[in-house]
Design a protein around this motif. Structure first.
Motif, PDB file in Angstrom:
ATOM      1  N   GLY B  79      -0.734  14.144   1.928  1.00  0.00           N
ATOM      2  CA  GLY B  79       0.683  14.291   1.623  1.00  0.00           C
ATOM      3  C   GLY B  79       1.507  13.035   1.874  1.00  0.00           C
ATOM      4  O   GLY B  79       2.696  13.115   2.176  1.00  0.00           O
ATOM      5  N   LEU B  80       0.861  11.892   1.750  1.00  0.00           N
ATOM      6  CA  LEU B  80       1.567  10.621   1.985  1.00  0.00           C
ATOM      7  C   LEU B  80       2.650  10.400   0.921  1.00  0.00           C
ATOM      8  O   LEU B  80       2.515  10.847  -0.212  1.00  0.00           O
ATOM      9  CB  LEU B  80       0.549   9.479   1.941  1.00  0.00           C
ATOM     10  CG  LEU B  80       0.977   8.165   2.593  1.00  0.00           C
ATOM     11  CD1 LEU B  80       1.088   8.340   4.098  1.00  0.00           C
ATOM     12  CD2 LEU B  80      -0.026   7.066   2.269  1.00  0.00           C
ATOM     13  N   ALA B  81       3.697   9.671   1.308  1.00  0.00           N
ATOM     14  CA  ALA B  81       4.779   9.382   0.363  1.00  0.00           C
ATOM     15  C   ALA B  81       4.300   8.366  -0.676  1.00  0.00           C
ATOM     16  O   ALA B  81       3.382   7.586  -0.412  1.00  0.00           O
ATOM     17  CB  ALA B  81       5.981   8.840   1.109  1.00  0.00           C
ATOM     18  N   PRO B  82       4.917   8.361  -1.863  1.00  0.00           N
ATOM     19  CA  PRO B  82       4.435   7.499  -2.956  1.00  0.00           C
ATOM     20  C   PRO B  82       4.397   6.011  -2.626  1.00  0.00           C
ATOM     21  O   PRO B  82       3.409   5.345  -2.941  1.00  0.00           O
ATOM     22  CB  PRO B  82       5.424   7.773  -4.078  1.00  0.00           C
ATOM     23  CG  PRO B  82       5.985   9.113  -3.789  1.00  0.00           C
ATOM     24  CD  PRO B  82       5.995   9.274  -2.307  1.00  0.00           C
ATOM     25  N   LEU B  83       5.458   5.493  -1.980  1.00  0.00           N
ATOM     26  CA  LEU B  83       5.484   4.033  -1.778  1.00  0.00           C
ATOM     27  C   LEU B  83       4.350   3.530  -0.897  1.00  0.00           C
ATOM     28  O   LEU B  83       3.597   2.632  -1.302  1.00  0.00           O
ATOM     29  CB  LEU B  83       6.843   3.594  -1.231  1.00  0.00           C
ATOM     30  CG  LEU B  83       7.890   3.229  -2.301  1.00  0.00           C
ATOM     31  CD1 LEU B  83       9.148   2.700  -1.652  1.00  0.00           C
ATOM     32  CD2 LEU B  83       7.327   2.210  -3.288  1.00  0.00           C
ATOM     33  N   PRO B  84       4.190   4.076   0.329  1.00  0.00           N
ATOM     34  CA  PRO B  84       3.026   3.633   1.125  1.00  0.00           C
ATOM     35  C   PRO B  84       1.706   3.902   0.406  1.00  0.00           C
ATOM     36  O   PRO B  84       0.784   3.081   0.498  1.00  0.00           O
ATOM     37  CB  PRO B  84       3.131   4.440   2.418  1.00  0.00           C
ATOM     38  CG  PRO B  84       4.186   5.457   2.211  1.00  0.00           C
ATOM     39  CD  PRO B  84       5.054   5.001   1.097  1.00  0.00           C
ATOM     40  N   ALA B  85       1.635   5.003  -0.339  1.00  0.00           N
ATOM     41  CA  ALA B  85       0.394   5.296  -1.070  1.00  0.00           C
ATOM     42  C   ALA B  85       0.135   4.217  -2.120  1.00  0.00           C
ATOM     43  O   ALA B  85      -1.007   3.792  -2.317  1.00  0.00           O
ATOM     44  CB  ALA B  85       0.474   6.668  -1.725  1.00  0.00           C
TER      45      ALA B  85
END
Lengths: 308, 314, 425
Positions: B79-85
Motif C-alpha cells: 500500500g505504498l504511496a505512488p511517489l515513493p513507489a
C-alpha cells in the motif's frame, strides 16, 4: 521415478530437442556466418516447413508414411523458394546492411505469421508420424540375485523419436561432407572468409548469398518436418526455435559447424537434465542463466576464434 | 542560431505543441497520445544505448518490467504511496541495469544481443515463478483510488496526459542535454569506432556502463509510469516482444535522433490502429510497412529528414 | 480457408449495405422503439495472438447470438450491432481497444474477453471510461474482487467454482491420491490452490504439484516427477502445445496409467481423433458444456448448435475437422442474452443509462435453462458479479465424450469475496 531412469529419460528427451535444434541452428549459422545477416525470420521458415508438411500430409491423406516422406521433400523446397525470393526482393537491395536487415526480417516475420494465420488458421494441427511404436526401456538394479534388468514405470521412448535423432545426425554428417568436399561448399567457405577476395576471384557472391539464404531456410523447414509429428504445426511456433537457434549459434562460435552441433547438444541436453533436479520453471531460469553466463565469460563462443 | 540554441528551440516547441494537443485532441486521441508518450519515453531510453552508443540490446523489456514491478509490487502488497513507489521503480531498473551492464558488457555485437535477451528471459520467467506475489502472467490491477498524487487524480484523462508529457519532456531534455556534452560525444565515438576511442584515452567501459544504466533507468521510469498511469502490472510487458518494440520504434523514427523515438512510436501505433480498422490482417500491413520503410528510408523517418533536408537536426 | 466471420471489414460492408436495410421488412419491426439506432456492442476479440483459436469461435458464437437477438426484435426494439476489435490477446492492446470502444466507436458496452491477463489489463480502462465490461473468461478475477464495478461475468462460471465442484466426484470415483500438472501461470495456480483445498476437504490429498513453464513445447521430461502411488492424474494445459502435452502423457504411461482426469482446456479446439490420442479412451474430462450431443440433449442445446453451425460432434458443420471451443463459447451467447435482459430491465436508452444497466444486471439471480441459457440453469450473484452453474464430467468412450456426471449448482458455490454493489460508480 528413481534418479537413474529419470536421468536417462531426460537425456533422451534432450537428445531429440538437441537434434532438431542443431538442424535449425545450422541454417541460421550458415546465413549468419556467410552473409553476416541476423535473420529474425528464421523461425518463420521453420513454421513454414511445419505448415507445408501439414498441407502435404493432409492432401495426400492415405498412408502417414507417404505424406511424411513427401513433406520431407516438398517443405524444404518451398521454404527455400520463399527465402530466395525474400533475398532477391529485399535483403539484396539493402546490401545486407546488418541493422537494416534486422528490421526487414522482422517485417518478413510479421508477413509470414499473418499469412499463415489467414491461410492455415489459428489451431495447432497434427501430422501423423510414419511409424510410432512405444519402446519401454529397461534399467539395471542390484537385486538379491545381483544385477537384474527391470522396466521402470514410464521409462520409454518411441521409435519415431529415435528416428528423429538418427535423421538429424545423418543430415549433419552429410552437410559437413558437403561443406568440406563439394565445390559449392568451398565457394561458401571462401565467401564466408573474405567477401572481397571471393568477388575478386570471380565468385558470384550475390548468387551465393541467395543460395545460402535458401539453404538456411530449407534446413529450418526440414527440422520442422521432423518435429511436426511430435509437436504440431501452429502459426506462432517459430519464436522458440528462433531464440534457441540464436543462442546456439553464438555459443557455438560464429560459422563453426562443430561449435553449432556441440552447442545444440549442450543446450538441448542441459534443458532436459536440469529439469531433473529443479522444479520446471526454476530449471528453465537456471538453464537460461547458465547459457548466458557461458557467453559472458567466453564471448567468442565455444569454438570461435577471438576476434580483434 | 547556434546548433544548441536550435535544438533547444526545437525541443521546446515540440513540448509546447504536445501541450496544446492535450486540449485540442479528441478524447480518443488524447488517450492514445498519453500512452504513446510513455512508450516513447521507453524508446528514448532505448535510443541512448542503441542509437547513440551503438549497443543493440534485445532485453530492454526487463528494465521496463523492473520499473513496472518496482512500482507495482510495493503499491499492491504494502500500500505504498505512488511517489515513493515510483522512485523505487526507477531505482530497481537502475540497479538491474548496472548488474546487467557489468556482465553483458564483457560481450559485443551479436553476443551482447543474445546475453541481454537471455537475462530478460530470466526476468520474465522469474515473474512467473514468483507468481504468489506477482500473479504471474495475469498480473494485477492498481486500483483507481491508489493512483493519486497530492490530490491529483492520475486516472483523469487530462491529468494523465500531462503527467505523461512531464515524463516524456524530462527524458527528452535530459538525453538531448547529455548528447551535447562531452559524455555524449564519447558515446557517439564509441559507436563509430570503439578501438580508436579507447586509444584516445577514454575509459570506454565506464562510458558504456553509464550508457546502459541511463538507458535502463529511463526505460524503468517509463515502466513505472505505465503502471501508475494505466493501472495494470503484468508479465506480458517483460516478454520478448516488448524488447523488440523499442528497437522498432527507434529504427523507424530514426536511431540517434532525439525525437525519432516519439515519431516511431506514433507511427507504429497509428499504423496498427488504423489498419486494424479495416482488416484483421494488420500485422501483414505492419510487416509490409517495415519492409518498405527499410528499403526506401533506411535511416528512419527523422534520420532521412536529417540526411536530406535538415542537417542540424539533433 | 478459415475466415473470421466477425471482422471489422465485413461490418463496414454491412454498414454500407445499411441503405438496403431501411427498405427491408426488418426495419418495421424495430421502428416502434424511441430510437431505432442500433445498440452498439464492442466485441474485444482474440483474433490474433495466442488466443486466436478461441477468438474465432467466440466470433462465430457472437455473430449467431446477435442474429438470433435481432430476429427476435433486437433489444428494446433496437437492432444490435457488433463492433469487433482485435486485441491481439495482449493486455496493453486490450486496454487500448476498450478506450477505442468508449471514445471512438461510442459503443454502449464492451464484451467478450477470454484470456485472464487481457481482462486484468483492460478492466482499469473500463472502470475509467465507465464502460460496462462483460467478460467471458472463466477466470476468478471478477469474483475475487480485484476488478471494479463495471466489470461483470454473467455468462460463464469461474475457475474456482469449476474446480471445487470436481473434487467430490474425483475422490469418490477415481481416487484420493492426486498429482496435478498445470501451467505455471496464474490460471494454473488457481487450479492448484482451489483443487488442492477442495480435495483435502474430501479427505484426499495432492501428492505432487507439477507446474510447467508456459513457454514449454515438450513435456515428457517432467512426467517422471509423477509419484508412483498416484491414483489420479489431474491435468490442465492451455495454448498451442496442448496436443503435444496430452500425446506425450499417453506415450509416457503406455499401458499402465493411473486414472486420468483433465480439464477440456487441454483439448479445446482439438479433434479427439487426432493421431496419438487413442490412449484417452476411458479417461475423464471436465466440460463446461458437453462437446458431443448427448442422448438426452435438450432442445436448447440443439437450437444453439444449429444457430452457431456446430454438428453433434462439436465441430463446424462445414468442416468436421474444425473443432469448436464448445466448453467455453456458449458464454458469449449467454452473456449477450444477459445484456439484452439487463438493457430491457433497465429500459436502456443510451450511454447515460450505463449505471442503470449495471444495477439491473446486479439485481438478476435465477436464470432458467432456456434458449438464452442453453448450457444449463444458472444463478447470478449480483454482489460478486459472477454467475454460477452446473459443471459436467465426461468420459471418453468410443472416441467421444460421454457425460457421466453433472454437478449441482450448490456444489459450485463458495463464500462471497467481495460486494461490488457497495462500491461507487
Amino acid at each position: 521415478m528413481e534418479f537413474g531412469p529419470h536421468l536417462l529419460l531426460a537425456t533422451l528427451e534432450g537428445a531429440v530437442g538437441a537434434a532438431v535444434l542443431a538442424l535449425t541452428a545450422l541454417g541460421l549459422s550458415l546465413v549468419f556466418g556467410v552473409m553476416r545477416v541476423v535473420n529474425v525470420a528464421h523461425g518463420e521458415f521453420y513454421m513454414l516447413g511445419a505448415v507445408v508438411a501439414w498441407f502435404v500430409a493432409s492432401t495426400l491423406g492415405s498412408a502417414p508414411a507417404t505424406g511424411f516422406v513427401a513433406a520431407l521433400l516438398i517443405a524444404p523446397v518451398c521454404a527455400a523458394v520463399v527465402a530466395m525470393a525474400a533475398d532477391r526482393l529485399v535483403l539484396k537491395r539493402l546490401h545486407y546492411d546488418p541493422e537494416a536487415t534486422i528490421v526487414a526480417t522482422i517485417g518478413i516475420l510479421y508477413i509470414m505469421q499473418q499469412t499463415a494465420l489467414m491461410g492455415f488458421g489459428p489451431e495447432a494441427r497434427p501430422v501423423a508420424p510414419p511409424f510410432n511404436t512405444r519402446i519401454a526401456l529397461p534399467w539395471v538394479e542390484w537385486g538379491e540375485n545381483g544385477l537384474a534388468l527391470f522396466y521402470p514405470w514410464g521409462l520409454s521412448t518411441t521409435s519415431y523419436k529415435l528416428f528423429v535423432i538418427a535423421a538429424a545426425a545423418a543430415i549433419l554428417i552429410g552437410f559437413a561432407l558437403f561443406l568440406s568436399r563439394s565445390r559449392f561448399g568451398l565457394i561458401m567457405r571462401a565467401t564466408q572468409l573474405d567477401r572481397e577476395t571471393a568477388l575478386a576471384f570471380g565468385i558470384p557472391v550475390e548468387r551465393v548469398y541467395s543460395l545460402v539464404f535458401g539453404l538456411g531456410a530449407a534446413l529450418a523447414a526440414f527440422a520442422a518436418v521432423l518435429i511436426v509429428p511430435i509437436q504440431q504445426a501452429h502459426y506462432l511456433m517459430g519464436a522458440d526455435p528462433l531464440l534457441l537457434s540464436f543462442i546456439v549459434v553464438i555459443i557455438g562460435g560464429l560459422g563453426s559447424l562443430r561449435g553449432t552441433v556441440v552447442a545444440a547438444l549442450l543446450i538441448g541436453m542441459s534443458d532436459g537434465i536440469i529439469s531433473v533436479f529443479f522444479s520446471p520453471t526454476l530449471a528453465k531460469i537456471l538453464a537460461t542463466l547458465l547459457v548466458a553466463l557461458v557467453l559472458v565469460f567466453r564471448p567468442q563462443g565455444l569454438y570461435g576464434k577471438k576476434r580483434a | 542560431m547556434s546548433l544548441s540554441a536550435r535544438s533547444i528551440a526545437l525541443h521546446m516547441s515540440l513540448i509546447a505543441i504536445l501541450f496544446i494537443l492535450c486540449f485540442t485532441l479528441s478524447d480518443y486521441h488524447q488517450g492514445n497520445l498519453a500512452r504513446i508518450l510513455v512508450l516513447a519515453t521507453y524508446a528514448i531510453g532505448y535510443n541512448v544505448l542503441f542509437g547513440y552508443t551503438g549497443l543493440l540490446s534485445l532485453g530492454h523489456a526487463m528494465f521496463f518490467a523492473a520499473g513496472l514491478y518496482g512500482l507495482g509490487l510495493p503499491m499492491h502488497l504494502a500500500g505504498l504511496a505512488p511517489l515513493p513507489a515510483f522512485v523505487i521503480g526507477v531505482l530497481c531498473a537502475a540497479l538491474l541495469s548496472a548488474l546487467v551492464a557489468l556482465l553483458a558488457l564483457r560481450t559485443i555485437g551479436v553476443a551482447f544481443m543474445i546475453v541481454t535477451l537471455m537475462f530478460a528471459q530470466c526476468v520474465f520467467l522469474s515473474i512467473l515463478y514468483f507468481g504468489t506475489w506477482t500473479r504471474g502472467d495475469e498480473g494485477f490491477v492498481i486500483p483507481q483510488a491508489a493512483r493519486q498524487i497530492m490530490g491529483l487524480d492520475l486516472t483523469d484523462p487530462t491529468t494523465r496526459y500531462l503527467a505523461a508529457l512531464l515524463l516524456f519532456s524530462t527524458a527528452l531534455l535530459i538525453t538531448a542535454r547529455i548528447m551535447q556534452q562531452r559524455f555524449g560525444h564519447v558515446l557517439i565515438a564509441v559507436r563509430e569506432n570503439e578501438e580508436r576511442t579507447q586509444m584516445l584515452g577514454y575509459d570506454v567501459f565506464r562510458h558504456k556502463f553509464l550508457a546502459v544504466v541511463i538507458s535502463g533507468s529511463i526505460s524503468g521510469a517509463a515502466g513505472a509510469a505505465y503502471g501508475l498511469l494505466f493501472g495494470y502490472v503484468g508479465a506480458t510487458f517483460a516478454s520478448v516482444q516488448y524488447s523488440i518494440f523499442p528497437l522498432l520504434w527507434v529504427l523507424l523514427g530514426g536511431a540517434g535522433t532525439t525525437i525519432g523515438p516519439l515519431v516511431g512510436a506514433v507511427f507504429m501505433f497509428y499504423l496498427i490502429d488504423y489498419s486494424s480498422g479495416f482488416t484483421n490482417a494488420y500485422m501483414l500491413i505492419a510487416g509490409v510497412a517495415l519492409v518498405l520503410l527499410v528499403l526506401f528510408a533506411r535511416s528512419g523517418i527523422m534520420g532521412e529528414i536529417r540526411k536530406r533536408w535538415v542537417p542540424w537536426l539533433p | 480457408m478459415p475466415k473470421l466471420m466477425t471482422s471489422r471489414r465485413s461490418l463496414l460492408k454491412g454498414a454500407a449495405a445499411g441503405g438496403l436495410l431501411t427498405a427491408s421488412p426488418l426495419v418495421a419491426r424495430f421502428a416502434s422503439a424511441q430510437s431505432s439506432a442500433p445498440i452498439k456492442i464492442g466485441f474485444q476479440q482474440h483474433a490474433t495472438g495466442i488466443g486466436a483459436a478461441y477468438g474465432r469461435w467466440y466470433g462465430r458464437t457472437t455473430d449467431a447470438a446477435v442474429k438470433a437477438i435481432n430476429e427476435a426484435g433486437g433489444i428494446n426494439g433496437r437492432p444490435v450491432e457488433i463492433i469487433a476489435e482485435d486485441d491481439g490477446t495482449d493486455p496493453k492492446r486490450g486496454a487500448e481497444v476498450v478506450e477505442k470502444f468508449a471514445n471512438q466507436h461510442g459503443t454502449d458496452v464492451a464484451f467478450g474477453t477470454l484470456f485472464s491477463h487481457v481482462v486484468y489489463g483492460s478492466a482499469p480502462a473500463a472502470g475509467e471510461q465507465k464502460m460496462p465490461y462483460f467478460v467471458v473468461s472463466e477466470g476468478h478475477h471478477v469474483a475475487s474482487g480485484k476488478l471494479n464495478r463495471y466489470t461483470l461475468q454473467p455468462g460463464i462460471t469461474d475457475v474456482k467454482s469449476q474446480v471445487q465442484a470436481m473434487a467430490p466426484y474425483v475422490s469418490e470415483n477415481l481416487g484420493k491420491k492426486v498429482t496435478m500438472i498445470f501451467p505455471d501461470f496464474a490460471f494454473g495456480h488457481d487450479h492448484r490452490d482451489f483443487f488442492t483445498a477442495a480435495i483435502e476437504a474430501q479427505g484426499g490429498e495432492v501428492l505432487e504439484h507439477i507446474a510447467i513453464p508456459p513457454t514449454e513445447t515438450s513435456f515428457t521430461k517432467y512426467f517422471p516427477k509423477i509419484p508412483r502411488d498416484t491414483e489420479v492424474l489431474y491435468h490442465v494445459m492451455v495454448g498451442p502445445a496442448v496436443l503435444t502435452f496430452v500425446k506425450e502423457l499417453g506415450e509416457f504411461f503406455g499401458p499402465s496409467s493411473p486414472e486420468i482426469f483433465g480439464f477440456i482446456d487441454s483439448l479445446e479446439a482439438v479433434d479427439l481423433s487426432s493421431p496419438g490420442l487413442e490412449f484417452l479412451e476411458g479417461t475423464y474430462f471436465w466440460e463446461g458444456n458437453p462437446r458431443y450431443a448427448q442422448a438426452d440433449q435438450t432442445s436448447f442445446d440443439k437450437n444453439f448448435r444449429a444457430a452457431v453451425g456446430v454438428d453433434e460432434n462439436g465441430a463446424s458443420v462445414s468442416d468436421p475437422a474444425d473443432v469448436s471451443t464448445y466448453a467455453h463459447m456458449f458464454g458469449c451467447w449467454e452473456t449477450l442474452h444477459v445484456i439484452k435482459a439487463g438493457m430491457e430491465a433497465a429500459d436502456y436508452q443510451g450511454p447515460q443509462d450505463r449505471q442503470k444497466l449495471i444495477e439491473a444486471v446486479e439485481a438478476m439471480s435465477d436464470m432458467a435453462e432456456s434458449d438464452a441459457h442453453p448450457q444449463g440453469p444458472k444463478v447470478f450473484n449480483g454482489k460478486t458479479h459472477q454467475v454460477f452453474g452446473k459443471q459436467y464430467i465426461s468420459r471418453v468412450e468410443g472416441g467421444k465424450l460421454l457425460r457421466v456426471h453433472a454437478t449441482s449448482i450448490e456444489d459450485t458455490l463458495y463464500p462471497d469475496e467481495v460486494d461490488y454493489t457497495t462500491m461507487t460508480f
